[in-house]
Scaffold this active site. Structure first.
Site, PDB file in Angstrom:
ATOM      1  N   CYS A 146       0.848  -1.201   0.000  1.00  0.00           N
ATOM      2  CA  CYS A 146       0.000   0.000   0.000  1.00  0.00           C
ATOM      3  C   CYS A 146       0.885   1.254   0.000  1.00  0.00           C
ATOM      4  O   CYS A 146       1.717   1.409  -0.876  1.00  0.00           O
ATOM      5  CB  CYS A 146      -0.957  -0.051   1.196  1.00  0.00           C
ATOM      6  SG  CYS A 146      -2.248   1.195   1.144  1.00  0.00           S
ATOM      7  N   GLN A 147       0.760   2.114   0.992  1.00  0.00           N
ATOM      8  CA  GLN A 147       1.613   3.304   1.047  1.00  0.00           C
ATOM      9  C   GLN A 147       3.088   2.892   1.133  1.00  0.00           C
ATOM     10  O   GLN A 147       3.967   3.557   0.583  1.00  0.00           O
ATOM     11  CB  GLN A 147       1.228   4.129   2.290  1.00  0.00           C
ATOM     12  CG  GLN A 147       1.986   5.420   2.443  1.00  0.00           C
ATOM     13  CD  GLN A 147       1.789   6.034   3.833  1.00  0.00           C
ATOM     14  OE1 GLN A 147       1.639   5.308   4.824  1.00  0.00           O
ATOM     15  NE2 GLN A 147       1.757   7.345   3.895  1.00  0.00           N
TER      16      GLN A 147
END
Lengths: 353, 370
Positions: A146-147
């Site tokens: 994700c991030q």
């Protein structure tokens, strides 16, 4: 007429619901402490609030190139190791990988001025160096989630010589695809005012945002559905593990949040090659390591197109995509994911290490 | 249950027992028109309108003090909140079916009632009651917002209406307030009065932003009811049936999520969402400034002071990091030199001309600017 219920049937359904709820309450109180993270590990490096974890598998790793998992800052990384039969970490160990993971910790007010540069060219780079030294290798395999995937891309662009292979999981690259709800929402927010006013961004604020992506399901239907299975202690415990994780959201270091939302979400600079981190301008063409890009087809947080945008954006001549039929969380915890994702990553890495 | 005291356990068991007895009595009676009597003050016996939502609420009030605070209780509270929404749905369905109406009338009456509720919210007539039917997710959605307020030290706002001031919301009232806030400040306390006026204005702006946000949701609620009517008509034309409350609830959630997903991607939502956060931050900034001026006058450290210290601390961390790396690099070079010296043959009497020292390596990324 579609709705065909007699009053006594309605009454009966209400009675059944209440019985389950009352019984479930007793079971819930007996659940006790909810453990998180099941695979044994040792802490091999610490710096400020960061811990570098090294997982211990039941067998020796067959891949001599160690792997570092870079998780997002917005949730806790034990999602990847949530329970015995639902653990991406365990799956990767079983696939012969030597697995490390960064636990970023919980930022407090004194971390307000931590920047993305501090996170990537400080903490992450130090972890990579620690692993390189421990294994006497020039480069490691990075797995960004994700991030953390976006951070891994940036890191790989800044330090390509230290990255042997790059795996990105549910990673946003194009932050302005038409179906990106989060991106749509933040366009009208004055991020400078937000960070200047409250400093670190409270985890509760992120929870509120994430729950609002599907409010009727995530704040309503899910809990009603839980009443049906509360009689089963094990299912209840698993549900509570997920609940704990969902609401275990660290606050976000203010300056990092400021740059991430403004540069990535509001201005889509990663894809444009305009993100500035410390002394570096991030050009994805500098990412030359082989790339495995994994995304979830029903991802409501990171739409698949946001991840697919990586194709052709890097300078790598070895790019592979893996699409998973599931959601943003299911890609780590679903039974189907356990059977497919970690073995596929292991196979792909071993072939290139 | 090791954490539970004996007395808590007894109270807990008693409350549970009363609840079970009430439902068991009802079951034995076999009276579909009856409702359980959970004790004095709620539940009204035979033939009356059901009070299931109230019953659930009373039960939770009775048992919750005996629970141990923590994640489990939080989760259960959410289940109870959703249970109340579900009970409310059951009550409405039951009442209409009791009147002997056919399925079509019952369904229409239920949907009419929901639509009316949302329309009232849109008209700002019952904004204070918004939470009762609000987002179709009960109190949960607003609880979530209230947690946001709590996390910023704005607990005072949590109990005020739907996360904002508990103030009348008519146009006329807002107009009057704005006039008062626009009145020029005079006299010795002029500056302080001006600051407070500005703060009150920020409070009013936040209330307005919250009202707009809730109104937008209410509008979406109306659209959801309309979409539900269409879905029901489709089911009817396909000869399909809804056989349980749960199916009806799931259908309602499904329709709502679809309508919401479209609504959340509109410019309107982007504006009300952004305005809500921005208005809250402007208010919070105003409150911070007021507090800082109070702290400053008492010679106490202010937020500004703390931030300056934190910023300095972060600079020192960076400096440390750079120095550590340089030290490591030097240490590595010293080790390498020592290793060379240890393995080198004894020096010859006449040394040859020394070679130029190797240049230290710099980061190799082509994009490094400095």
């Amino acid at each position: 007429m579609p709705f065909q219920m007699r009053p006594d049937e309605i009454l009966n359904e209400v009675k059944t619901f209440n019985e389950k709820l009352a019984q479930g309450m007793t079971n819930l109180m007996e659940v006790g402490e909810i453990s998180s993270g099941v695979t044994p590990f040792e802490v091999v490096y610490t710096e400020d609030k960061l811990k570098l974890l090294h997982y211990t598998g039941t067998t020796e790793p067959t891949n001599k190139v160690p792997m570092l998992i870079v998780y997002a800052l917005v949730n806790r990384p034990y999602m990847t190791d949530i329970q015995e039969n639902r653990s991406t970490i365990k799956g990767l160990l079983d696939a012969g990988q030597d697995v490390y993971l960064i636990d970023w910790g919980y930022p407090d007010a004194s971390d307000r001025y931590l920047t993305i540069d501090d996170y990537l060219n400080g903490y992450l780079d130090n972890c990579v160096d620690e692993i390189r030294a421990r294994h006497n290798v020039d480069a490691v395999n990075l797995l960004g989630i994700c991030q953390g995937g976006a951070f891994s891309l940036c890191y790989s662009a800044m330090h390509p010589e230290k990255v042997k292979n790059l795996v990105t999981m549910v990673t946003p690259v194009d932050y302005q695809t038409p179906d990106n709800m989060l991106s749509h929402w933040v366009q009208n927010i004055d991020i400078d005012q937000l960070v200047d006013t409250i400093g670190n961004i409270p985890g509760e604020m992120l929870n509120w945002t994430f729950l609002n992506l599907k409010p009727y399901q995530l704040m309503g239907q899910k809990y009603l559905g839980m009443v049906d299975v509360m009689g089963d202690s094990q299912t209840l415990k698993n549900f509570m593990r997920m609940e704990k994780w969902i609401f275990d959201s660290p606050d976000q270091a203010g300056e990092t949040f400021r740059q991430f939302i403004k540069d990535f979400f509001q201005q889509n600079k990663l894809l444009k090659g305009e993100v500035q981190i410390g002394n570096y301008t991030i050009d994805l063409k500098n990412v030359t390591a082989p790339v495995l890009n994994i995304f979830a087809e029903q991802d409501h947080l990171v739409p698949p197109d946001a991840s697919r945008a990586l194709k052709g954006a890097t300078g790598s001549s070895d790019y592979t995509e893996l699409s998973f039929k599931g959601g943003h969380i299911g890609i780590y915890v679903s039974g189907k994911a356990q059977k497919t994702i970690p073995p596929a990553i292991g196979e792909w890495l071993t072939a290139r290490s | 249950m090791a954490d539970w005291s004996e007395e808590m356990m007894k109270n807990w068991s008693d409350a549970q027992q009363r609840y079970w007895n009430a439902w068991s009595d009802l079951s034995k009676m076999g009276q579909p028109q009856a409702v359980p009597n959970f004790g004095a003050g709620f539940g009204s016996g035979f033939g009356a309108a059901p009070a299931w939502t109230q019953g659930l609420e009373q039960w939770w009030k009775a048992v919750s003090p005996h629970t141990v605070p923590g994640a489990s209780t939080d989760a259960f509270q959410r289940m109870v909140e959703m249970g109340k929404v579900y009970m409310n749905l059951a009550e409405n369905a039951y009442k209409v079916q009791q009147t002997g109406s056919n399925g079509t009338d019952a369904m229409n009456a239920w949907m009419d009632a929901m639509e009316t509720g949302f329309r009232q919210c849109c008209g700002q007539l019952e904004m204070g009651k918004f939470t009762a039917h609000g987002f179709g997710v009960g109190q949960a959605a607003l609880d979530s917002w209230q947690r946001v307020l709590g996390s910023m030290g704005m607990q005072a706002f949590q109990q005020m209406g739907a996360g904002g001031f508990h103030m009348p919301t008519s146009e006329n009232w807002s107009e009057q307030l704005n006039k008062v806030l626009g009145t020029p400040a005079v006299g010795y306390n002029r500056e302080s009065q001006e600051r407070l006026q500005a703060l009150a204005k920020l409070g009013a702006n936040y209330q307005e932003a919250m009202d707009d946000y809730l109104k937008a949701f209410a509008k979406q609620g109306i659209e959801s009811v309309q979409a539900l009517r269409e879905r029901v008509n489709t089911l009817r034309s396909e000869g399909k049936k809804i056989n349980s409350l749960r199916e009806l609830y799931d259908l309602w959630v499904d329709v709502n999520e679809q309508v919401y997903a479209k609504f959340a991607m509109t410019d309107e939502y982007q504006v009300v969402y952004g305005d809500l956060v921005n208005a809250l931050m402007a208010l919070k900034q105003g409150i911070n400034a007021e507090l800082d001026s109070v702290y400053e006058s008492a010679n106490l450290p202010t937020r500004k002071d703390l931030n300056a210290a934190f910023e300095k601390q972060q600079e020192m961390r960076r400096e440390n990091r750079t120095l550590r790396k340089q030290l490591q690099e030097l240490s590595r070079k010293v080790d390498a030199l020592a290793a060379v010296q240890n393995t080198a043959p004894p020096a010859a009497p006449a040394a040859p001309k020394p070679k130029a020292a190797a240049k230290p390596k710099t980061p190799s990324a082509s994009t490094k600017n400095a």
